[in-house]
Motif scaffolding. Structure first.
Motif, short mmCIF file in Angstrom:
data_model
loop_
_atom_site.label_atom_id
_atom_site.label_comp_id
_atom_site.label_asym_id
_atom_site.label_seq_id
_atom_site.Cartn_x
_atom_site.Cartn_y
_atom_site.Cartn_z
N HIS A 1 34.92 33.70 54.09
CA HIS A 1 35.10 34.21 52.73
C HIS A 1 34.81 35.72 52.61
N HIS B 1 37.31 39.10 51.65
CA HIS B 1 37.19 40.15 50.63
C HIS B 1 37.70 41.49 51.16
N HIS C 1 27.00 38.31 47.57
CA HIS C 1 26.83 39.05 48.83
C HIS C 1 26.83 40.56 48.65
N ASP D 1 36.65 36.57 43.45
CA ASP D 1 37.09 35.50 44.36
C ASP D 1 38.49 35.02 43.98
N SER E 1 29.06 41.57 45.67
CA SER E 1 29.37 40.64 44.58
C SER E 1 28.08 40.06 44.05
#
Ligand code: KG4
Ligand code: ZN
Length: 349
Positions: A115, A119, A143, A312, A140
């Motif tokens: 994931h 990004h 993270h 996302d 984010s």
């Protein structure tokens, strides 16, 4: 442009967004997202069980909406990419199960991908193929990581990550402290634009000389959050009014300063002249302004996708899946598990 390349269906379910997208080569055909954020807002945070159920309900309608919008039949899909981690286990499992069922039913290969690296990969759909080496700052609510990307499909190293709160998480916590609705990040951004970023000198996490050796590219925002809390409490105890605009601006300045200073130092240290910023926090105006200014000064090209591709979405997973397919990597086994703390050096499983 890329009619001969495989058509990749990407599925993302690591948090509260059900994302489905179709990518051919580096061309995005469609990106469809359903979010359960409204259901979480009243709890002040994501409830994994609620998110899982929402993914389950949204999955088939979102896939159908995506295919319908692109006017693509399921039989035309050449490969299925899905988020294998990191993220919330329940939500990840719903996406992985859907992807496996599709791969099995269609007889098409499955690719479980990372994931956080997605990004970064999504930027190839917007600004074109990456040069040989790029730096990626992924920020984010979940993270804050600095990645050195030699090949987005096969070769990524993690230079640093947050040791505690992610940047967006710190904003949300300070937002709660200031009595703002969840998520507080965008509200602080708005208030900060009318405040003085030099009004209060809040600490810069992990920038002391002693941290330079071990944590040069790591982040820490929990000390900053505590410093803001103490500062606000002291004023409240004294019966003084809180200058929320200045608090927001000074706090946002600290976060943007640390993120950009460390990222640019890493670019210089590794001889990288392209920086990609991704993740929902890249909407933050203080970060954007400071990154633009400092990258220009350092001669670094700054690439930030439009915000709908920073939060996302399925496009990021289809983009990384497409890169992995192009790299000729063997597909994932149909019995792959999901990994809530998938290492950031693992592009695919
Ligand atoms: O990527 P994202 O949509 O969800 C994940 O966390 O994965 O990022 C959302 C996070 C939240 O913490 C939100 O408050 C923060 O990014 N955020 C912002 C802004 N827009 C979103 N924080 C500061 N300024 C913003 N403009
Ligand atoms: Zn994310």
């Amino acid at each position: 442009m890329s009619a001969g390349e495989p058509l990749v269906l990407g599925i993302e379910t690591s948090c509260d967004e059900t994302g489905v997208a179709l990518v051919r080569g580096r061309e995005l055909l469609v990106d469809t997202v359903a979010s359960s954020m409204d259901e979480h807002a009243r709890y002040g945070g994501i409830i994994p069980e609620v998110a899982s159920r929402a993914h389950l309900e949204a999955m088939i309608p979102t896939i159908e909406r995506s295919l319908g919008t692109a006017d693509v039949d399921l039989s035309e899909v050449d490969a299925i990419a899905v988020t294998a981690g990191p993220g919330l286990v329940g939500p990840l499992t719903i996406g992985a199960s859907a992807a496996k069922a599709l791969a099995l039913a269609l007889g098409k290969p499955l690719y479980g991908v990372n994931h956080v690296i997605g990004h970064a990969a999504v930027d190839e759909l917007v600004h074109g193929a990456f040069p040989e080496r790029v730096m990626a700052l992924v920020v984010s609510g979940g993270h804050s990581s600095l990645l050195l990307v030699d090949d987005v499909a096969t070769s990524v190293s993690e230079l640093g990550s947050t040791l505690d709160d992610a940047a967006g998480e710190a904003f949300d916590k300070v937002g709660r402290l200031l009595g703002l609705p969840y998520p507080g990040g965008p509200h602080i951004d708005r208030l900060a634009r009318e405040g003085d970023p030099t009004a209060i000198r809040f600490p810069r996490g992990l920038t002391a000389r002693k941290d330079q050796e071990k944590h040069a590219y790591d982040f820490s925002f929990s000390g900053l959050k505590t410093a803001v809390a103490r500062w606000v409490e002291a004023r409240q105890d004294a019966g003084e009014e809180i200058p929320v605009h200045d608090v927001a601006a000074s706090f946002a300045e600290s976060v943007a300063d640390v993120l950009t200073a460390k990222t640019i130092a890493a670019c210089e240290r590794h001889g990288v002249s392209t920086l990609v910023v991704g993740g929902g926090f890249s909407a933050n105006s203080q970060l954007r302004d400071m990154a633009a200014k400092r990258c220009a000064e350092a001669g670094i090209e700054l690439r930030i996708p439009p915000i709908r591709y920073c939060t996302d979405n399925g496009a990021m997973i289809a983009a990384l899946g497409s890169a992995v397919v192009r790299a000729g990597v063997a597909p994932s086994s149909l019995d792959i598990g999901v990994d809530s703390s998938m290492p950031l050096t693992v592009t695919h499983v």
